[in-house]
Design a protein around this motif. Structure first.
Motif, PDB file in Angstrom:
ATOM      1  N   CYS A  30       0.848  -1.192   0.000  1.00  0.00           N
ATOM      2  CA  CYS A  30       0.000   0.000   0.000  1.00  0.00           C
ATOM      3  C   CYS A  30       0.886   1.246   0.000  1.00  0.00           C
ATOM      4  O   CYS A  30       2.049   1.200   0.392  1.00  0.00           O
ATOM      5  CB  CYS A  30      -0.894  -0.029   1.225  1.00  0.00           C
ATOM      6  SG  CYS A  30      -2.055   1.326   1.296  1.00  0.00           S
ATOM      7  N   CYS A  32       0.748   3.493   2.048  1.00  0.00           N
ATOM      8  CA  CYS A  32       1.081   3.792   3.443  1.00  0.00           C
ATOM      9  C   CYS A  32       2.300   2.998   3.904  1.00  0.00           C
ATOM     10  O   CYS A  32       2.786   3.213   5.010  1.00  0.00           O
ATOM     11  CB  CYS A  32      -0.113   3.504   4.357  1.00  0.00           C
ATOM     12  SG  CYS A  32      -0.448   1.752   4.621  1.00  0.00           S
ATOM     13  N   CYS A  46      -3.110  -3.122   6.399  1.00  0.00           N
ATOM     14  CA  CYS A  46      -2.092  -2.080   6.359  1.00  0.00           C
ATOM     15  C   CYS A  46      -2.522  -0.953   7.297  1.00  0.00           C
ATOM     16  O   CYS A  46      -3.661  -0.928   7.780  1.00  0.00           O
ATOM     17  CB  CYS A  46      -1.885  -1.589   4.937  1.00  0.00           C
ATOM     18  SG  CYS A  46      -3.274  -0.706   4.242  1.00  0.00           S
ATOM     19  N   ASP A  47      -1.613  -0.032   7.557  1.00  0.00           N
ATOM     20  CA  ASP A  47      -1.871   1.007   8.558  1.00  0.00           C
ATOM     21  C   ASP A  47      -3.084   1.869   8.225  1.00  0.00           C
ATOM     22  O   ASP A  47      -3.820   2.277   9.122  1.00  0.00           O
ATOM     23  CB  ASP A  47      -0.635   1.903   8.713  1.00  0.00           C
ATOM     24  CG  ASP A  47       0.480   1.174   9.463  1.00  0.00           C
ATOM     25  OD1 ASP A  47       0.175   0.180  10.154  1.00  0.00           O
ATOM     26  OD2 ASP A  47       1.646   1.606   9.355  1.00  0.00           O
ATOM     27  N   CYS A  48      -3.298   2.159   6.951  1.00  0.00           N
ATOM     28  CA  CYS A  48      -4.398   3.059   6.582  1.00  0.00           C
ATOM     29  C   CYS A  48      -5.704   2.304   6.380  1.00  0.00           C
ATOM     30  O   CYS A  48      -6.748   2.906   6.186  1.00  0.00           O
ATOM     31  CB  CYS A  48      -4.036   3.860   5.334  1.00  0.00           C
ATOM     32  SG  CYS A  48      -4.081   2.898   3.817  1.00  0.00           S
ATOM     33  N   GLY A  49      -5.648   0.956   6.424  1.00  0.00           N
ATOM     34  CA  GLY A  49      -6.871   0.165   6.304  1.00  0.00           C
ATOM     35  C   GLY A  49      -7.335  -0.068   4.878  1.00  0.00           C
ATOM     36  O   GLY A  49      -8.404  -0.615   4.659  1.00  0.00           O
ATOM     37  N   ASN A  50      -6.514   0.334   3.909  1.00  0.00           N
ATOM     38  CA  ASN A  50      -6.885   0.137   2.505  1.00  0.00           C
ATOM     39  C   ASN A  50      -6.907  -1.347   2.137  1.00  0.00           C
ATOM     40  O   ASN A  50      -7.739  -1.783   1.352  1.00  0.00           O
ATOM     41  CB  ASN A  50      -5.899   0.905   1.605  1.00  0.00           C
ATOM     42  CG  ASN A  50      -6.302   0.865   0.151  1.00  0.00           C
ATOM     43  OD1 ASN A  50      -7.479   0.922  -0.178  1.00  0.00           O
ATOM     44  ND2 ASN A  50      -5.320   0.744  -0.733  1.00  0.00           N
TER      45      ASN A  50
HETATM   46 ZN   LIG Z   1      -2.465   1.346   3.544  1.00  0.00          ZN
END
Ligand SMILES: [Zn+2]
Length: 74
Positions: A30, A32, A46-50
């Motif tokens: 991602c 992020c 992933c950190d941003c939740g994508n």
């Molecule tokens: Zn992400």
């Protein structure tokens, strides 16, 4: 616990057309910085939740933010 996948796998980007490819050795990176397996059996995101994975598949909210990588164990 957060594991840095890059310490375990060597990742190589590859070209694809159309839908994001999936496979046991295919990972999604991602924007992020997170990396999630495309057919993840463990809960991962992933950190941003994508990208959210679990139960044998991964869901990508915005594919334009995702780059598929082929991962090989180091
Ligand atoms: Zn992400």
């Amino acid at each position: 616990m957060k594991v840095d996948m890059r310490t375990i796998y060597r990742f190589t980007p590859f070209d694809y057309q159309g839908e994001l490819p999936t496979g046991g050795d295919v990972y999604y990176e991602c924007t992020c910085g997170g990396i999630v397996n495309s057919v993840s059996f463990i809960k991962a995101s992933c950190d941003c939740g994508n990208i959210t994975g679990g139960g044998g598949s991964s869901k990508v909210t915005d594919p334009s933010k995702v780059k598929p990588l082929r991962g090989k164990l180091r």
